[in-house]
Structures are given as C-alpha cells and as structure tokens.
Design a protein around this motif. Structure first.
Motif, mmCIF file in Angstrom:
data_model
loop_
_atom_site.group_PDB
_atom_site.id
_atom_site.type_symbol
_atom_site.label_atom_id
_atom_site.label_comp_id
_atom_site.label_asym_id
_atom_site.label_seq_id
_atom_site.Cartn_x
_atom_site.Cartn_y
_atom_site.Cartn_z
ATOM 1 N N MET A 1 0.831 -1.190 0.000
ATOM 2 C CA MET A 1 0.000 0.000 0.000
ATOM 3 C C MET A 1 0.875 1.254 0.000
ATOM 4 N N LYS A 2 1.965 1.215 0.743
ATOM 5 C CA LYS A 2 2.859 2.369 0.817
ATOM 6 C C LYS A 2 3.511 2.639 -0.533
ATOM 7 N N SER A 3 3.889 1.584 -1.250
ATOM 8 C CA SER A 3 4.515 1.788 -2.559
ATOM 9 C C SER A 3 3.507 2.357 -3.557
ATOM 10 N N LEU A 4 2.246 1.969 -3.455
ATOM 11 C CA LEU A 4 1.206 2.526 -4.321
ATOM 12 C C LEU A 4 1.046 4.023 -4.073
ATOM 13 N N PHE A 5 1.041 4.421 -2.808
ATOM 14 C CA PHE A 5 0.930 5.841 -2.475
ATOM 15 C C PHE A 5 2.156 6.614 -2.959
ATOM 16 N N ASN A 6 3.332 6.031 -2.803
ATOM 17 C CA ASN A 6 4.558 6.700 -3.257
ATOM 18 C C ASN A 6 4.559 6.891 -4.775
ATOM 19 N N ARG A 7 4.095 5.893 -5.519
ATOM 20 C CA ARG A 7 4.010 6.034 -6.983
ATOM 21 C C ARG A 7 2.996 7.103 -7.353
ATOM 22 N N PHE A 8 1.871 7.145 -6.651
ATOM 23 C CA PHE A 8 0.853 8.155 -6.923
ATOM 24 C C PHE A 8 1.389 9.558 -6.633
ATOM 25 N N ALA A 9 2.117 9.721 -5.554
ATOM 26 C CA ALA A 9 2.669 11.021 -5.182
ATOM 27 C C ALA A 9 3.753 11.467 -6.157
#
Length: 54
Positions: free
Chosen positions: A1-9
C-alpha cells in the motif's frame, strides 16, 4: 500500500494537465477581456458616428 501511495505522489502527468488547464483558463480570460473592451469601444464609435449623421 505504501509503494502505491509513493508512486501516486511521484506521478507528474496529472500536474501537467492541471497546468495546461490553468494556462488555457488564463488565456480565455484575457481574450474575453480584450474582446469586451474592443466591443465597447466599437459601440461607442458607432454611436458617435450615428449621432453625427443625424
């Protein structure tokens, strides 16, 4: 989930679309202002010519 947020940011493609939208909005406001000013000046000139003809 954290990597998904980092890619989105980190995604910059949405920011570019927003910037183009803001630029288009500012250009349209400038065009509307210029056209309304020219239109008012033209109306005044035609009113003046019409008054001189009568």
């Amino acid at each position: 989930m954290k990597s998904l947020f980092n890619r989105f940011a980190a995604d910059q493609s949405g920011a570019t679309a927003i910037e183009y939208g803001l630029i288009a909005g500012l250009i349209s406001v400038a065009i509307i202002t210029a056209v309304s000013t020219v239109g008012q000046n033209l109306k005044n000139k035609f009113t003046q010519v019409s008054g001189n003809l009568t």
